[in-house]
Design a protein around this motif. Sequence first.
Motif, PDB file in Angstrom:
ATOM      1  N   THR A  63       0.819  -1.220   0.000  1.00  0.00           N
ATOM      2  CA  THR A  63       0.000   0.000   0.000  1.00  0.00           C
ATOM      3  C   THR A  63       0.851   1.267   0.000  1.00  0.00           C
ATOM      4  OG1 THR A  63      -0.143  -0.153   2.413  1.00  0.00           O
ATOM      5  CG2 THR A  63      -1.973  -1.062   1.156  1.00  0.00           C
ATOM      6  N   LEU A 113       3.049   2.248   2.283  1.00  0.00           N
ATOM      7  CA  LEU A 113       3.413   2.804   3.592  1.00  0.00           C
ATOM      8  C   LEU A 113       4.851   2.473   3.970  1.00  0.00           C
ATOM      9  CD1 LEU A 113       0.111   2.095   5.561  1.00  0.00           C
ATOM     10  CD2 LEU A 113       0.989   4.325   4.863  1.00  0.00           C
ATOM     11  N   VAL A 156      -7.957   0.009   1.414  1.00  0.00           N
ATOM     12  CA  VAL A 156      -7.214  -0.698   2.468  1.00  0.00           C
ATOM     13  C   VAL A 156      -8.067  -0.764   3.736  1.00  0.00           C
ATOM     14  CG1 VAL A 156      -5.058  -0.801   3.769  1.00  0.00           C
ATOM     15  CG2 VAL A 156      -5.076   0.310   1.532  1.00  0.00           C
ATOM     16  N   PHE A 172      -7.341  -1.734   7.494  1.00  0.00           N
ATOM     17  CA  PHE A 172      -6.230  -2.049   8.399  1.00  0.00           C
ATOM     18  C   PHE A 172      -6.671  -2.957   9.537  1.00  0.00           C
ATOM     19  CE2 PHE A 172      -5.194   1.978   6.437  1.00  0.00           C
ATOM     20  CZ  PHE A 172      -3.856   1.833   6.114  1.00  0.00           C
ATOM     21  N   ASN A 204      -8.346   2.355  12.794  1.00  0.00           N
ATOM     22  CA  ASN A 204      -7.880   3.746  12.713  1.00  0.00           C
ATOM     23  C   ASN A 204      -8.946   4.658  12.114  1.00  0.00           C
ATOM     24  OD1 ASN A 204      -7.628   2.617  10.242  1.00  0.00           O
ATOM     25  ND2 ASN A 204      -5.501   3.179   9.903  1.00  0.00           N
ATOM     26  N   LEU A 205      -9.981   4.874  12.908  1.00  0.00           N
ATOM     27  CA  LEU A 205     -11.073   5.756  12.511  1.00  0.00           C
ATOM     28  C   LEU A 205     -11.019   7.031  13.355  1.00  0.00           C
ATOM     29  CD1 LEU A 205     -13.702   2.925  12.586  1.00  0.00           C
ATOM     30  CD2 LEU A 205     -13.120   4.182  10.508  1.00  0.00           C
ATOM     31  N   TYR A 206     -11.689   8.078  12.879  1.00  0.00           N
ATOM     32  CA  TYR A 206     -11.761   9.308  13.670  1.00  0.00           C
ATOM     33  C   TYR A 206     -12.891   9.163  14.681  1.00  0.00           C
ATOM     34  CZ  TYR A 206      -8.419  11.181  10.466  1.00  0.00           C
ATOM     35  OH  TYR A 206      -7.277  11.378   9.744  1.00  0.00           O
ATOM     36  N   ASN A 227     -13.987  10.954  17.179  1.00  0.00           N
ATOM     37  CA  ASN A 227     -14.879  12.061  17.541  1.00  0.00           C
ATOM     38  C   ASN A 227     -15.812  12.456  16.415  1.00  0.00           C
ATOM     39  OD1 ASN A 227     -14.196  12.456  20.201  1.00  0.00           O
ATOM     40  ND2 ASN A 227     -12.471  13.788  19.704  1.00  0.00           N
ATOM     41  N   MET A 228     -15.703  11.755  15.290  1.00  0.00           N
ATOM     42  CA  MET A 228     -16.594  12.049  14.169  1.00  0.00           C
ATOM     43  C   MET A 228     -17.598  10.907  14.031  1.00  0.00           C
ATOM     44  SD  MET A 228     -13.673  13.620  11.658  1.00  0.00           S
ATOM     45  CE  MET A 228     -14.487  13.295  10.128  1.00  0.00           C
ATOM     46  N   GLU A 262     -19.691  11.071   8.871  1.00  0.00           N
ATOM     47  CA  GLU A 262     -18.639  12.079   8.653  1.00  0.00           C
ATOM     48  C   GLU A 262     -17.322  11.416   8.255  1.00  0.00           C
ATOM     49  OE1 GLU A 262     -20.312  15.423  11.825  1.00  0.00           O
ATOM     50  OE2 GLU A 262     -18.785  13.972  12.440  1.00  0.00           O
ATOM     51  N   PHE A 284     -15.606  12.314   4.698  1.00  0.00           N
ATOM     52  CA  PHE A 284     -14.248  12.861   4.659  1.00  0.00           C
ATOM     53  C   PHE A 284     -13.388  12.060   3.679  1.00  0.00           C
ATOM     54  CE2 PHE A 284      -9.943  12.427   6.728  1.00  0.00           C
ATOM     55  CZ  PHE A 284      -9.425  13.584   6.175  1.00  0.00           C
ATOM     56  N   PHE A 285     -13.465  10.740   3.768  1.00  0.00           N
ATOM     57  CA  PHE A 285     -12.630   9.927   2.875  1.00  0.00           C
ATOM     58  C   PHE A 285     -13.117  10.020   1.418  1.00  0.00           C
ATOM     59  CE2 PHE A 285     -10.853   8.456   6.749  1.00  0.00           C
ATOM     60  CZ  PHE A 285      -9.548   8.149   6.417  1.00  0.00           C
ATOM     61  N   LEU A 306     -11.310  12.859   0.029  1.00  0.00           N
ATOM     62  CA  LEU A 306      -9.897  12.572  -0.263  1.00  0.00           C
ATOM     63  C   LEU A 306      -9.756  11.802  -1.574  1.00  0.00           C
ATOM     64  CD1 LEU A 306      -8.425  11.572   3.225  1.00  0.00           C
ATOM     65  CD2 LEU A 306      -8.393  13.784   2.113  1.00  0.00           C
ATOM     66  N   ARG A 360     -21.271   9.130  17.081  1.00  0.00           N
ATOM     67  CA  ARG A 360     -19.803   9.196  17.015  1.00  0.00           C
ATOM     68  C   ARG A 360     -19.221   7.785  17.036  1.00  0.00           C
ATOM     69  NH1 ARG A 360     -17.690  14.314  20.591  1.00  0.00           N
ATOM     70  NH2 ARG A 360     -19.290  15.757  19.909  1.00  0.00           N
ATOM     71  N   ARG A 373     -15.251   2.068   4.533  1.00  0.00           N
ATOM     72  CA  ARG A 373     -14.257   3.060   4.111  1.00  0.00           C
ATOM     73  C   ARG A 373     -13.329   2.491   3.040  1.00  0.00           C
ATOM     74  NH1 ARG A 373     -10.152   5.214   8.590  1.00  0.00           N
ATOM     75  NH2 ARG A 373      -9.062   3.307   8.014  1.00  0.00           N
ATOM     76  N   PRO A 420      -7.987  14.050  -6.690  1.00  0.00           N
ATOM     77  CA  PRO A 420      -8.352  15.453  -6.467  1.00  0.00           C
ATOM     78  C   PRO A 420      -7.114  16.337  -6.412  1.00  0.00           C
ATOM     79  CG  PRO A 420      -8.569  14.190  -4.444  1.00  0.00           C
ATOM     80  CD  PRO A 420      -8.107  13.237  -5.490  1.00  0.00           C
ATOM     81  N   ILE A 447      -7.515  18.361  -1.257  1.00  0.00           N
ATOM     82  CA  ILE A 447      -7.167  17.404  -0.195  1.00  0.00           C
ATOM     83  C   ILE A 447      -6.811  18.143   1.092  1.00  0.00           C
ATOM     84  CG2 ILE A 447      -5.390  15.742   0.530  1.00  0.00           C
ATOM     85  CD1 ILE A 447      -5.354  14.718  -2.365  1.00  0.00           C
ATOM     86  N   GLU A 499     -12.864  18.041  14.274  1.00  0.00           N
ATOM     87  CA  GLU A 499     -12.399  17.241  15.419  1.00  0.00           C
ATOM     88  C   GLU A 499     -12.106  18.137  16.621  1.00  0.00           C
ATOM     89  OE1 GLU A 499     -10.816  13.152  15.293  1.00  0.00           O
ATOM     90  OE2 GLU A 499      -9.217  14.359  14.413  1.00  0.00           O
ATOM     91  N   ARG A 544     -15.066  19.067  18.456  1.00  0.00           N
ATOM     92  CA  ARG A 544     -15.695  17.974  19.198  1.00  0.00           C
ATOM     93  C   ARG A 544     -14.910  17.616  20.466  1.00  0.00           C
ATOM     94  NH1 ARG A 544     -18.567  15.092  15.041  1.00  0.00           N
ATOM     95  NH2 ARG A 544     -19.834  16.727  14.137  1.00  0.00           N
ATOM     96  N   HIS A 581      -3.823   6.938  17.194  1.00  0.00           N
ATOM     97  CA  HIS A 581      -4.873   6.092  16.599  1.00  0.00           C
ATOM     98  C   HIS A 581      -4.521   5.612  15.196  1.00  0.00           C
ATOM     99  CE1 HIS A 581      -8.119   7.979  19.442  1.00  0.00           C
ATOM    100  NE2 HIS A 581      -7.222   7.246  20.067  1.00  0.00           N
ATOM    101  N   ARG A 582      -3.369   6.039  14.720  1.00  0.00           N
ATOM    102  CA  ARG A 582      -2.870   5.654  13.392  1.00  0.00           C
ATOM    103  C   ARG A 582      -3.827   6.046  12.268  1.00  0.00           C
ATOM    104  NH1 ARG A 582       1.372   1.472  13.572  1.00  0.00           N
ATOM    105  NH2 ARG A 582       2.004   1.329  15.739  1.00  0.00           N
ATOM    106  N   THR A 583      -4.585   7.083  12.493  1.00  0.00           N
ATOM    107  CA  THR A 583      -5.455   7.558  11.417  1.00  0.00           C
ATOM    108  C   THR A 583      -4.626   8.176  10.292  1.00  0.00           C
ATOM    109  OG1 THR A 583      -5.780   9.468  12.853  1.00  0.00           O
ATOM    110  CG2 THR A 583      -7.597   7.921  12.681  1.00  0.00           C
ATOM    111  N   VAL A 603      -2.959   6.195   2.543  1.00  0.00           N
ATOM    112  CA  VAL A 603      -3.266   5.205   1.496  1.00  0.00           C
ATOM    113  C   VAL A 603      -4.410   5.701   0.607  1.00  0.00           C
ATOM    114  CG1 VAL A 603      -2.381   3.220   2.755  1.00  0.00           C
ATOM    115  CG2 VAL A 603      -4.768   3.876   3.054  1.00  0.00           C
TER     116      VAL A 603
END
Lengths: 286, 377
Positions: free
Chosen positions: A51, A53, A81, A83, A87-89, A91-92, A96, A100-101, A104, A128, A144, B5, B10, B21, B24, B218-220, B226
């Motif tokens: 991927t 990384l 991917v 994982f 690894n999610l947000y 607080n969202m 959301e 967001f993704f 991107l 959330r 996602r 994009p 981005i 965030e 929040r 959190h490895r976000t 990716v």
Amino acid sequence: MDPALFVENLSFSYGRLKAVQGISFHLNPGEILGFLGPNGAGKSTTIKMLTGLLTPDTGSIQILGMKMSLDNPEVQARIGVCFEEKNLYMNMTGRENLKFFSRLFGLKYCDVDTLLRRVDLAHRADDRVSMYSKGMRQRLMMARAIINSPDVLFLDEPTDGLDPVSSRTIRNIIREQAVRGAAVLLTTHDMWEADELSDRVAFLNEGKLYVVDTPDSLKMKYGRRSVKIRLGGGNQVREEIIELGAADAGDRIRELINSDNVMTIHTEEATLEDIFIEITGRGLDV
Amino acid sequence: MSIVPSRMAIIVAIVLKDLREFSRDRLWMILTPISLIFMIVIFLILPDTVSETITLGVYPSYLAESFSMLINHEAGEFQGLEIIGFADENQLADAVLDDSGEISIGIALPVDFTESILSGSGGSVSIYVTESIPQEMRRALSSGVREIAYAVQAVYAGRSPLSTLPVVLPHLQVRILGEDMVGRQVPLRYRIRPILVIMILLIEALALAGLVSVEIEHRTATALLVTPARTGDFLTAKCITGTILAVSQAFLFLLATGGFLFDWLIVSVLILLGAGMASAVGMLSGTSGRDFMGTLFYGTIFIIPLMIPALSIMFPGRPSVIIRLLPSYGLTEAMSGVLGEGRGLRFAAPHILTTLLWDIILLGSAFFLLRRRVESL
């Protein structure tokens, strides 16, 4: 047909530890490749290299004919991917996170609601993620990963530790993605899942790739083809194992069935785990 | 089907996500407005004037005129001492103790002061001061009273005519080293304003550090990388988020405290440079810490040295070389000069350049370390 993923002589070391040692394989569109190995076998390191990384020490990775790298958005736009870590947000909300993704990935229109329904999260879409259960988070991770309808999908232990309902939802999505034409690389140490989903499986141990083949072919090659018959007569219960390759196997089975003493009959097909141990000399749960 | 994009799209998406965030996060949503209000209140409750005149109360009141004559003869045009006569010694003591601070010092002489001096008995003189009057001033007052006694004796003992009094002293010249601020001293409220601005900027640096450390913990960040988002987009977005947070708070503070009544363009440039420094500190702290407490620890380690130049403004004298070498020194000096003393571009320009240089160094280091950290997740 050109492979969706082509990997050649891939190696990576963490200092002196050789995590991946010269592995090569390919993955075709619409194919699910189960990447099997115990913890520490090098599965996650391989996924990180595939991927973008991690940069491999040696070897090359081509995805859809393009060279893989972290700074190649053309490739990144066409992969998905999921994982191992969630690894999610937190607080969202689930909605959301997906929106967001989708931005991107440059998606002008993204039907987040349909995606959330597909992973059974429509009713919690505006909660959330910190309030989600482990299974819900994993299903959101899956949503996602497929938000951009990827051509190549990397899934790192997607059902690890999940409840049966969440696991089944995720397995169904994996099958759907393959039917859609996505090439799916699935790492797992769940042999039953690998057998159930994979068109081919690859055995990885201590960074080395031992074999890549279809589960049926491996069973034929390494498994025992035999039948175990349990017989009861009087106060005695006994078992008889008949090798299916033997010349008189059919006659012997017929004879026992006709004896009216048969309690149970089981095929003695080898599991992928048996084959893994036989090939690598190491179990999967270590 | 996804398309790649633009980098701008981005970066904007990541910045909007970060701000969402941030909004929040209960801790920062409480801490940010409270700290802003706190800073504004501190500013407003501090005195906005500087009194350069010491008011001396004298009992009995008929001696006040003699005191004035004596002082004015020595000090010429100096207006720093005002003398008020009191008819009652208790009134004088109450006036000195009064919180209004109208009378700084009181001197109570016996009603028969002249007779006591001439008879040689001396009499008793009381000097009333509060605890805030320094020891040196108390000693000076004692000397002053003795001087008056000499003068009285000279006058009434007939040793010399009144016109020759007081005793002719050697010519004295007061030399002031450094900048003489007499007549244009900066009130405490305005002296402390740069400190408050820098504190606000650095508090927002901690908020950014929190956002960065959560991405790492959190490895976000790996989930972002990716996608078509590149590491550079991630870093740029973080820098922009930190700058937005810091600038908005500092802007609100300066708006509430009249900071933009000065040269608004220079003030804006200084806020931007400060916000850049805060972003760098935020990214460095977020990169260094493994969790919230770690981030707070490293944040404090970075922030304390940056606060030192701001604190040094409160004390007179030229700061030491070490303080002048700290990254926030130029920013603090420029803010102090522009916001406190109303100075212009000529004064601020070298400090702006130094701060810009420090911003480049700190942001460069933050980008390098955060990139390494994110790519090694």
